[in-house]
Write a protein that holds these residues in place. Structure first.
Motif, PDB file in Angstrom:
ATOM      1  N   SER A  26     -13.256-114.464 -66.487  1.00  0.00           N
ATOM      2  CA  SER A  26     -14.134-114.910 -65.387  1.00  0.00           C
ATOM      3  C   SER A  26     -15.147-113.820 -65.043  1.00  0.00           C
ATOM      4  O   SER A  26     -16.286-114.110 -64.661  1.00  0.00           O
ATOM      5  CB  SER A  26     -13.311-115.327 -64.166  1.00  0.00           C
ATOM      6  N   GLU A  70     -22.484-110.667 -55.835  1.00  0.00           N
ATOM      7  CA  GLU A  70     -21.312-110.893 -54.996  1.00  0.00           C
ATOM      8  C   GLU A  70     -20.215-111.645 -55.760  1.00  0.00           C
ATOM      9  O   GLU A  70     -19.031-111.390 -55.574  1.00  0.00           O
ATOM     10  CB  GLU A  70     -21.703-111.645 -53.726  1.00  0.00           C
ATOM     11  N   GLN A  71     -20.659-112.565 -56.651  1.00  0.00           N
ATOM     12  CA  GLN A  71     -19.676-113.276 -57.488  1.00  0.00           C
ATOM     13  C   GLN A  71     -19.007-112.306 -58.461  1.00  0.00           C
ATOM     14  O   GLN A  71     -17.812-112.402 -58.721  1.00  0.00           O
ATOM     15  CB  GLN A  71     -20.364-114.410 -58.261  1.00  0.00           C
ATOM     16  N   ALA A  82     -16.507-110.346 -56.644  1.00  0.00           N
ATOM     17  CA  ALA A  82     -15.314-111.172 -56.403  1.00  0.00           C
ATOM     18  C   ALA A  82     -14.445-111.223 -57.653  1.00  0.00           C
ATOM     19  O   ALA A  82     -13.224-111.100 -57.569  1.00  0.00           O
ATOM     20  CB  ALA A  82     -15.736-112.575 -55.982  1.00  0.00           C
ATOM     21  N   SER A  83     -15.104-111.398 -58.824  1.00  0.00           N
ATOM     22  CA  SER A  83     -14.312-111.496 -60.054  1.00  0.00           C
ATOM     23  C   SER A  83     -13.660-110.152 -60.386  1.00  0.00           C
ATOM     24  O   SER A  83     -12.543-110.104 -60.905  1.00  0.00           O
ATOM     25  CB  SER A  83     -15.147-112.006 -61.218  1.00  0.00           C
ATOM     26  N   ARG A 132     -12.641-108.003 -58.125  1.00  0.00           N
ATOM     27  CA  ARG A 132     -11.512-107.889 -57.179  1.00  0.00           C
ATOM     28  C   ARG A 132     -10.326-108.697 -57.689  1.00  0.00           C
ATOM     29  O   ARG A 132      -9.173-108.275 -57.600  1.00  0.00           O
ATOM     30  CB  ARG A 132     -11.933-108.369 -55.793  1.00  0.00           C
ATOM     31  N   PHE A 133     -10.614-109.885 -58.236  1.00  0.00           N
ATOM     32  CA  PHE A 133      -9.551-110.736 -58.787  1.00  0.00           C
ATOM     33  C   PHE A 133      -8.888-110.024 -59.968  1.00  0.00           C
ATOM     34  O   PHE A 133      -7.660-109.999 -60.095  1.00  0.00           O
ATOM     35  CB  PHE A 133     -10.136-112.089 -59.196  1.00  0.00           C
ATOM     36  N   THR A 178      -6.657-107.285 -58.723  1.00  0.00           N
ATOM     37  CA  THR A 178      -5.413-107.831 -58.156  1.00  0.00           C
ATOM     38  C   THR A 178      -4.447-108.199 -59.282  1.00  0.00           C
ATOM     39  O   THR A 178      -3.242-107.916 -59.197  1.00  0.00           O
ATOM     40  CB  THR A 178      -5.708-109.087 -57.294  1.00  0.00           C
ATOM     41  N   ASP A 235      -0.757-106.578 -59.937  1.00  0.00           N
ATOM     42  CA  ASP A 235       0.457-107.395 -60.070  1.00  0.00           C
ATOM     43  C   ASP A 235       1.188-107.053 -61.365  1.00  0.00           C
ATOM     44  O   ASP A 235       2.419-106.935 -61.394  1.00  0.00           O
ATOM     45  CB  ASP A 235       0.079-108.887 -60.099  1.00  0.00           C
TER      46      ASP A 235
END
Lengths: 184, 315
Positions: A36, A128-129, A132-133, A135-136, A139, A143
């Protein structure tokens, strides 16, 4: 006695299968997040020719930066690059793009152009997208790291030879919304 | 809102003369209400005495009182209806008009059920849907609407039926400042809909996933679900998360948010009715100030969340 041993073996096998599947799931989540991010990066690369075309008539002092930006884009799209090279080129594109965006302020006539305003909105959106990607992605990496370091999944992870992944540096990116004035 | 005139001045100069006839109506409604309640109490007492002592005379008194009781209660409800409706159409309408003449207010309308359902904020489908005090307008670049809503579901066991509230309060819909295609839900941590099992299995609808965010402060206050992990983070940027946490302090803990179909939906649970005038006590300037503040709660949502910042492709 044999029943107890069989039961323990069955339970251990089941737990191992669950842990193995979870690790695979987390590893795939990183690939998915990376994909993404790649989509967003391509979106950003597509904006570069439009940006260069729109501003080249105005930004005479930044001609070298614009040229460099076009070359970097060409390299990242056509070259057969590994992840590290890709990240390095992306960082250079990012830095050039930020330099150009910062010098918009010196060209008030640019702000009178509808094309430019629309482009600037698209750049803001894509950036900004992209943030966001990233940051994803981070994360998902976090994990995954938790899973390969925590007991008991760490045993399965070492057996699978799973290694740590690199976090993407967001470096305070879009911590605050860009203060761009759209008033002509 | 007229910058040159404060709300106090507006109340004193324009609302006070308008309030006079409504004060007469209110007193008449209150009087019939008090008489009706008194008669109802007397009827009830007479009936109790008659039953306890088997005194026929009290039965007769109770039956004689029953008719005027019903008449006064009917009168009370009619007068109350006339007063409330007139008050809302004139006084509340004037207040809304004072805040922004472009806002439209209809006391008999509410947010459409389709919009409520589209928000996806509530898992239960309502069996009873009601509401009033609909306001729509725009603040700078943001189109919005809100109304009071009360939704309930029915539980039937055998012959008895009980009604349970799903949501009661202020429901707001605003045009969000970014384009998005997915669905993202932000619930407060203690929302009863997000129970133990939902938290454990992190999915309450087939396509939704729990979104883990970086801000500990935000994670302590909210639970986020979305069908698009990247888009959820595109909406919930670090600065937007800070603003949402701040807004939550202002709105109260039970407030829920959803981002669906390029709109933001906000459900603020409120126990009292929104623009309901008092019957048994005069409507002071404080009450009128409450109506004024209600509209400003909506403006707070728009301002705190910076919905007027239009620097992306959605203008």
């Amino acid at each position: 006695m044999i029943y107890i041993i069989v039961t323990i073996a069955v339970v251990l096998t089941l737990v191992s299968i669950i842990l193995y599947n979870r690790l695979i799931q987390k590893k795939n989540a990183i690939d998915n997040a990376y994909f993404s991010m790649d989509v967003m990066l391509k979106k950003r690369y597509d904006l570069i020719p439009q940006l260069v075309e729109t501003v080249k008539g105005y930004m005479h002092h930044e001609k070298d930066v614009l040229l460099q930006l076009t070359e970097l884009r060409q390299r990242v799209l056509t070259g057969n690059l590994n992840t590290n090279e890709k990240v390095e080129l992306d960082n250079r594109i990012n830095s050039n793009l930020q330099n150009i965006v910062a010098s918009f302020e010196n060209y008030p006539q640019l702000k009178a152009s509808d094309n430019f305003l629309h482009l600037q909105r698209s750049i803001n959106e894509t950036e900004e997208q992209l943030a966001a990607s990233r940051r994803f992605y981070n994360t998902a990496v976090n994990d995954y790291h938790n899973a390969i370091e925590m007991f008991p999944s760490s045993i399965i992870a070492s057996w699978m030879r799973l290694k740590h992944k690199t976090f993407f540096s967001i470096a305070g990116e879009h911590r605050h919304t860009p203060s761009i004035n759209f008033n002509k | 809102m007229s910058a040159e005139k404060s709300f106090e001045e507006f109340c004193r100069d324009e609302l006070a003369p308008q309030l006079l006839p409504f004060e007469q109506l209110r007193k008449r409604a209150a009087t019939s209400g008090i008489i009706g309640s008194g008669l109802a109490a007397l009827t009830f007492i007479s009936f109790l005495i008659a039953r306890a002592n088997e005194a026929q005379g009290f039965f007769v008194v109770a039956f004689i009182l029953l008719l005027p009781t019903i008449i006064f209660i009917v009168i009370y409800y009619n007068r109350k209806k006339e007063y409330v409706s007139g008050f809302k159409e004139n006084i509340v309408h004037s207040i809304i008009n004072f805040i922004d003449p472009n806002m439209r207010y209809n006391p008999h309308e509410c947010i459409h059920r389709n919009d409520y359902e589209k928000s996806g904020l509530f898992l239960k489908t309502p069996d009873k849907y009601s509401g009033d005090d609909y306001v729509e307008g725009w603040r700078d670049k943001t189109v919005f609407c809100f109304s009071e809503l009360h939704t309930q579901y029915k539980v039937s066991s055998g012959k008895s039926t009980s009604w349970h509230t799903i949501f009661k309060g202020l429901f707001f819909i605003g045009d969000f400042n970014k384009h998005f295609h997915g669905r993202t839900y932000v619930y407060s941590e203690n929302n009863p809909q997000i129970g133990f099992f939902t938290k454990m299995f992190s999915s309450f609808a087939w396509d939704l996933e729990k979104v883990k965010l970086e801000s500990t402060e935000f994670e302590n206050k909210f639970v986020v679900y979305s069908n698009d992990q990247v888009e959820a983070r595109y909406i919930l940027t670090p600065s937007f998360m800070e603003r949402l946490a701040k807004l939550q302090d202002l709105m109260g803990e039970g407030t829920s948010y959803s981002f669906v179909d390029t709109n933001i939906y906000v459900a603020v649970p409120i126990r009292d009715a929104l623009f309901e005038p008092r019957i048994f006590s005069p409507n002071s300037y404080d009450c009128l100030g409450d109506y004024y503040n209600t509209v400003h709660i909506i403006f707070d949502i728009i301002d705190e969340l910076n919905l007027n910042l239009r620097i992306w492709t959605k203008e």
